[in-house]
Design an enzyme around this catalytic site. Structure first.
Site, PDB file in Angstrom:
ATOM      1  N   PHE A   1       0.826  -1.213   0.000  1.00 37.38           N
ATOM      2  CA  PHE A   1       0.000   0.000   0.000  1.00 37.38           C
ATOM      3  C   PHE A   1       0.860   1.262   0.000  1.00 37.38           C
ATOM      4  CE2 PHE A   1      -1.749   2.874   3.474  1.00 37.38           C
ATOM      5  CZ  PHE A   1      -2.308   3.779   2.598  1.00 37.38           C
ATOM      6  N   ILE A   2       1.647   1.482   1.039  1.00 34.12           N
ATOM      7  CA  ILE A   2       2.459   2.696   1.108  1.00 34.12           C
ATOM      8  C   ILE A   2       3.601   2.625   0.100  1.00 34.12           C
ATOM      9  CG2 ILE A   2       3.931   4.131   2.580  1.00 34.12           C
ATOM     10  CD1 ILE A   2       2.314   3.185   4.980  1.00 34.12           C
TER      11      ILE A   2
ATOM     12  N   ASP B   1       9.991  -7.025  -3.615  1.00 33.58           N
ATOM     13  CA  ASP B   1       8.802  -7.423  -2.865  1.00 33.58           C
ATOM     14  C   ASP B   1       8.566  -8.914  -3.076  1.00 33.58           C
ATOM     15  OD1 ASP B   1       6.002  -7.677  -1.904  1.00 33.58           O
ATOM     16  OD2 ASP B   1       6.035  -5.481  -1.965  1.00 33.58           O
TER      17      ASP B   1
ATOM     18  N   LEU C   1      10.590  -0.587   3.456  1.00 33.06           N
ATOM     19  CA  LEU C   1       9.202  -0.693   3.914  1.00 33.06           C
ATOM     20  C   LEU C   1       8.752  -2.140   4.077  1.00 33.06           C
ATOM     21  CD1 LEU C   1       9.391   2.219   2.534  1.00 33.06           C
ATOM     22  CD2 LEU C   1       6.928   2.022   2.214  1.00 33.06           C
TER      23      LEU C   1
ATOM     24  N   TYR D   1       4.930  -7.596  17.331  1.00 31.98           N
ATOM     25  CA  TYR D   1       5.201  -6.614  16.285  1.00 31.98           C
ATOM     26  C   TYR D   1       5.895  -5.388  16.872  1.00 31.98           C
ATOM     27  CZ  TYR D   1       4.264  -3.302  12.458  1.00 31.98           C
ATOM     28  OH  TYR D   1       4.386  -2.374  11.451  1.00 31.98           O
TER      29      TYR D   1
END
Length: 247
Positions: A11-12, A31, A76, A149
């Site tokens: 998303f980001i 990714d 990210l 997390y």
């Protein structure tokens, strides 16, 4: 400028890729598509300055191959969302800790600068209305997956700071607070897409607690320029910055 975006199909990450290409960067995306989706890059697929590598940050060789092509890294890639962390704690810990160290290690070897994306979750149970970067972290039991997390991202930050202090790695950290916008999915527990989906279907809205709690949300289009500005600031090296809305 040549940039690598790990998690660039997320998303980001996909919005950051578009932003960097619009600025004139040559961009490499790394990714593994575990939570990202190649369709998020549809608007820039085929762009002459974009290369997409399907691979994992857990593979140091793949990370080295990608980082060797660039001047800077926007890291990210991570296991995200409370739901995913609780359901797959071991894989999440490995991605968030070992993957991040691979990126930091390779950047230290190649001389690339790196920006690490962290999260407001590191503050965990701290319920202050306004959190500064040096606010206390209040974590629950390490035996509860809910806090793994927050713990992992805190370790990521500690790794980043250690690489800066011991090896002089030019690394900066941003802590994102509830970033929202197009292409965000509710699959992993993100609150806004879930509530919007429930509303559109006419389902009851899920409300936790007494419903009087507050939260600040930030548009991804507001966050991106700040991420890039911090990545390009030498004064930001070795520091962490909260990025979020004030309303």
């Amino acid at each position: 400028m040549r940039s690598l975006v790990t998690g660039g199909a997320g998303f980001i990450g996909s919005h950051l890729v578009e932003h960097l290409l619009a600025r004139g960067d040559r961009v490499v995306v790394l990714d593994d598509l575990s939570t990202g989706n190649i369709a998020n890059l549809d608007a820039v697929r085929g762009h002459p300055r974009l290369e997409v590598v399907v691979g994992t940050i857990l593979d140091p060789g793949v990370v080295l191959e990608c980082v060797s092509q660039v001047d800077r890294v926007f890291h990210l890639a991570a296991a995200v969302g409370v739901k995913l962390i609780v359901e797959e704690p071991l894989a999440s810990l490995r991605a968030n800790i070992h993957g991040t160290e691979n990126v930091l290690m390779v950047c230290a070897e190649t001389g690339a600068t790196v920006l690490i994306t962290s999260t407001s979750e590191i503050y965990a149970k701290n319920e202050a209305d306004s959190l500064s970067e040096d606010a206390d972290r209040i974590l629950g039991s390490p035996l509860k997956c809910r806090w793994s997390y927050a713990a992992a991202k805190g370790i990521d930050e500690a790794f980043a700071h250690a690489y800066w202090t011991e090896f002089g790695l030019p690394v900066s950290i941003v802590r994102l607070f509830n970033t929202v916008g197009p292409r965000q999915k509710g699959r992993y527990g993100m609150v806004v897409p879930n509530l919007v989906g429930q509303a559109l279907r006419g389902d009851p809205l899920t409300v936790f607690g007494n419903g009087r709690q507050t939260r600040c949300f930030s548009s991804v289009t507001d966050i991106l320029p700040a991420i890039v500005q911090i990545a390009e600031s030498t004064e930001a090296h070795g520091k962490a910055y909260n990025l979020g809305g004030a309303e």
